[in-house]
Design an enzyme around this catalytic site. Structure first.
Site, PDB file in Angstrom:
ATOM      1  N   GLU A   1       4.378  -1.433  -0.556  1.00 16.53           N
ATOM      2  CA  GLU A   1       4.806  -1.844   0.778  1.00 16.53           C
ATOM      3  C   GLU A   1       5.246  -3.299   0.603  1.00 16.53           C
ATOM      4  O   GLU A   1       4.391  -4.192   0.485  1.00 16.53           O
ATOM      5  CB  GLU A   1       3.673  -1.738   1.790  1.00 16.53           C
ATOM      6  CG  GLU A   1       4.119  -2.117   3.195  1.00 16.53           C
ATOM      7  CD  GLU A   1       2.985  -2.089   4.210  1.00 16.53           C
ATOM      8  OE1 GLU A   1       3.243  -1.757   5.384  1.00 16.53           O
ATOM      9  OE2 GLU A   1       1.835  -2.400   3.839  1.00 16.53           O
TER      10      GLU A   1
ATOM     11  N   ASP B   1      -0.756  -1.198  -0.022  1.00 13.85           N
ATOM     12  CA  ASP B   1      -0.629  -1.803   1.295  1.00 13.85           C
ATOM     13  C   ASP B   1      -0.379  -3.306   1.147  1.00 13.85           C
ATOM     14  O   ASP B   1      -1.054  -3.979   0.358  1.00 13.85           O
ATOM     15  CB  ASP B   1      -1.926  -1.551   2.081  1.00 13.85           C
ATOM     16  CG  ASP B   1      -1.915  -2.182   3.452  1.00 13.85           C
ATOM     17  OD1 ASP B   1      -1.083  -1.768   4.277  1.00 13.85           O
ATOM     18  OD2 ASP B   1      -2.732  -3.094   3.691  1.00 13.85           O
TER      19      ASP B   1
END
Length: 679
Positions: free
Chosen positions: A380, A344
């Protein structure tokens, strides 16, 4: 019996005869005390009296599996200098393998006085916080568990949620629905294997914190991007208890998924923690060594340098924070047997001195680590301070936001998209080829947990996040979506048919493009969130899979697409396709609907919205992919095959028929896939 001498490594708790070695890193603390809590709340304290290279360590007697414990750390209270020590607070061990209980939301969990933030608060945290649990690392029998080791070129990722996937799945016993055991149940696994995906990408399962502001509104953090324990599986997803049982239950889930041929990829949140900014609670790292573990504003260390939008950023320029992350990653591979990670806001992890860098210490450590070299790494590639698609090194794949945006634009009829769309279908060479990264660097998706589901992408022009209690101000407003005629639910059969076509178009584009396809769990069912594109706080029917409302025809269509990709090498190249005149194993011939090659000026024609790709792989069946995003049917000239005639394989146009060998009319907003069998 030889007396065990305490050691500074490994950090955390290591079981030894008569107790455990405990080691805690803190560069700025004066003392660290381990607090063991009995079932009646009685607290026994043992100070770690040895200190080596900023690590406090010692032997704590009677620290055995199942024991609940916390840390009290003493040192200066000087927020202006970034120091926030307060030994009245009971802290989680950053290396705890399991966490029991939950945190209160009142004054007891805050190191500072809520009314005077610069003042230390003396309220004892005992009884108000979750506690670390000692775990026996040898209690689980892995048997003959082996990682599936699916090649990246053959991988199909299914992003899903441990709780949401089985919470309403009737075939799973009610007492384990929404848990690790529920996902390990044969009925749940059958849903995945019959679909044909090869990997489940689980939304955060690291121990995370519920947000006080959400609970005040009767909501809960469903997504889990609020981590407080990098080694502990989230205790609320355990059907067997949270006194350490969650660890073996998680392992059992991984073992069952592996036995079914499915890889397990974890969505991990190392970029920030649940402790927030200077006004947030003191739960673990903040009270252990705030300046080492968090990025502080250089000229104002009372405050945090935040590139995550959550209040803090982990200080990856410090060896202690990097060690914590690397130890965690290795633990989940070696002890928990997971097969990869999706990071993330990965760009935050590459920031040293503020700027993202492909030469960052984090990326360098991952690159040379022999354990992590064996697993899948997915970034990401952005954070609140920058967008870095294409900026990660070889060996990494990336969520390709350009694929998502460009494919959405193409199918909603945006002008002038053919050139860009062709790049996405071919594996985004405009992003990756110059740096000699393969198409497998691109994780192709049009929907993910953050945003509309596929059903909602084709049913809503606008977000509808009222249930989140933020006056619909949260969530992305530019969704590049289309309601196809009516906002939300409708009985209009023409609109419903158009929405179905578009859902099939999106699924086909993802699964027939070069790269690593990822589908959002539930998209194959027609799962809706009622227009909510930021359902992070909806731990309810809005987010849970509604298996009773399954669109069986769409699921079967998705299954056929996945089967095609897995079986046909022409549909999953591991390098960029070359021109048909080359002797490359994978080639592509791109033409206009009339069968002619694109001239340079053709790519810029605004209302040109049809394109054909002839895809070949040496010795295998060849395919012809026809895409038509226009509002009218388009007649495609079919190329000669020099072999078997073209056959219709799959289409989103229900009226399509291949009656003539020379041409094929593909209806409005539709695709068609034709096959010519190898001789």
């Amino acid at each position: 019996m030889t007396q065990y001498t305490s050691r500074r490594y490994p950090l955390g708790v290591t079981l030894v005869d008569g107790g455990a070695n405990v080691a805690v890193y803190s560069e700025h603390a004066d003392a660290v005390t381990v607090c063991v809590f009995a079932d009646d709340g009685t607290e026994t304290r043992t100070e770690l009296t040895k200190r080596t290279a900023h690590v406090f360590h010692g032997i704590v007697p009677d620290l055995t599996p199942g024991t609940r414990y916390g840390l009290r750390v003493s040192g200066p209270w000087d927020p202006a200098s970034g120091l926030r020590f307060n030994d009245a607070k009971v802290l989680l061990d950053p290396h705890a393998r399991a966490v029991t209980g939950a945190f209160d939301t009142g004054q007891a969990v805050f190191g500072h006085d809520l009314n005077q933030p610069d003042q230390l608060d003396p309220t004892d945290g005992a009884g108000h916080v979750a506690l670390s649990v000692v775990v026996d690392p040898h209690s689980f029998d892995w048997g003959d568990d082996r990682p599936p080791a699916t090649p990246l070129a053959e991988t199909i990722v299914y992003e899903t949620h441990v709780k949401g996937f089985t919470k309403q799945l009737d075939a799973v016993p009610e007492d384990v629905r929404g848990t690790y055991a529920g996902l390990a149940h044969p009925a749940a696994i059958e849903k995945l294997t019959s679909l044909g995906v090869t990997a489940v990408e689980l939304m955060p399962v690291h121990q995370f914190l519920q947000d006080a502001h959400l609970e005040e509104k009767g909501l809960r953090n469903y997504w889990g991007y609020n981590t407080i324990g990098f080694f502990a599986p989230h205790n609320e997803y355990s059907a067997s208890g949270d006194a350490g049982q969650q660890v073996d239950e998680f392992k059992g889930m991984v073992k069952a998924l592996h036995a079914a041929g499915l890889e397990v990829i974890l969505d991990v949140v190392y970029n920030h923690t649940a402790e927030g900014n200077d006004l947030g609670p003191t739960l673990s790292l903040k009270g252990i060594d705030n300046p080492s573990y968090y990025r502080l504003v250089e000229d104002d260390p009372e405050h945090y340098f935040d590139t995550t939008g959550t209040g803090n950023s982990v200080n990856v320029s410090h060896p202690a924070a990097l060690q914590l992350i690397m130890d965690s990653l290795r633990y989940w591979v070696t002890e928990m047997h997971v097969d990869g990670f999706r990071f993330d806001l990965a760009t935050t992890l590459t920031r040293q001195g503020g700027d993202a860098s492909v030469h960052s210490a984090f990326l360098a450590l991952v690159q040379q680590d022999p354990t992590l070299a064996q697993v899948k790494l997915i970034a990401e590639p952005w954070d609140t301070a920058g967008y870095q698609v294409g900026g990660f090194p070889a060996g990494w794949s990336e969520w390709n936001g350009k694929f998502r945006d460009d494919v959405r634009d193409f199918w909603r009829g945006t002008d002038g998209m053919l050139a860009t769309l062709s790049q996405r279908v071919l594996g985004s060479p405009d992003v990756y080829e110059e740096s000699r990264r393969s198409p497998l660097s691109s994780v192709n998706f049009v929907t993910a947990h953050d945003g509309f589901t596929l059903a909602d992408l084709t049913s809503y022009d606008q977000k509808h996040n009222e249930a989140n209690g933020e006056d619909n101000a949260d969530g992305e407003s530019d969704n590049r979506s289309s309601n196809n005629g009516v906002e939300g639910p409708t009985d209009d059969q023409a609109i419903l048919a158009r929405r179905t076509r578009q859902r099939k178009n999106f699924l086909a584009t993802v699964l027939l493009s070069a790269g690593v396809p990822m589908i959002l769990g539930g998209d194959e069912l027609g799962r809706t969130q009622q227009g909510n594109n930021n359902a992070y706080c909806q731990d309810d029917e809005i987010s849970w899979f509604d298996w009773a409302a399954e669109d069986t025809e769409l699921r079967e269509f998705t299954t056929r697409l996945i089967r095609l990709r897995r079986e046909e090498p022409a549909l999953r190249p591991d390098w960029y396709r070359q021109g048909p005149e080359t002797d490359a194993p994978d080639t592509v011939h791109i033409v206009r609907a009339d069968g002619e090659l694109f001239a340079d000026e053709d790519w810029d024609v605004a209302d040109a919205k049809s394109i054909a790709f002839q895809l070949r792989h040496t010795g295998a069946d060849r395919f012809l992919l026809l895409l038509n995003a226009s509002e009218n049917g388009v007649e495609f000239v079919l190329p000669e095959t020099n072999g078997a005639a073209w056959e219709l394989e799959l289409s989103s146009d229900p009226e399509l028929s291949l009656e003539h060998p020379e041409t094929l009319i593909v209806g409005h907003t539709a695709f068609a896939l034709l096959r010519s069998k190898a001789e």
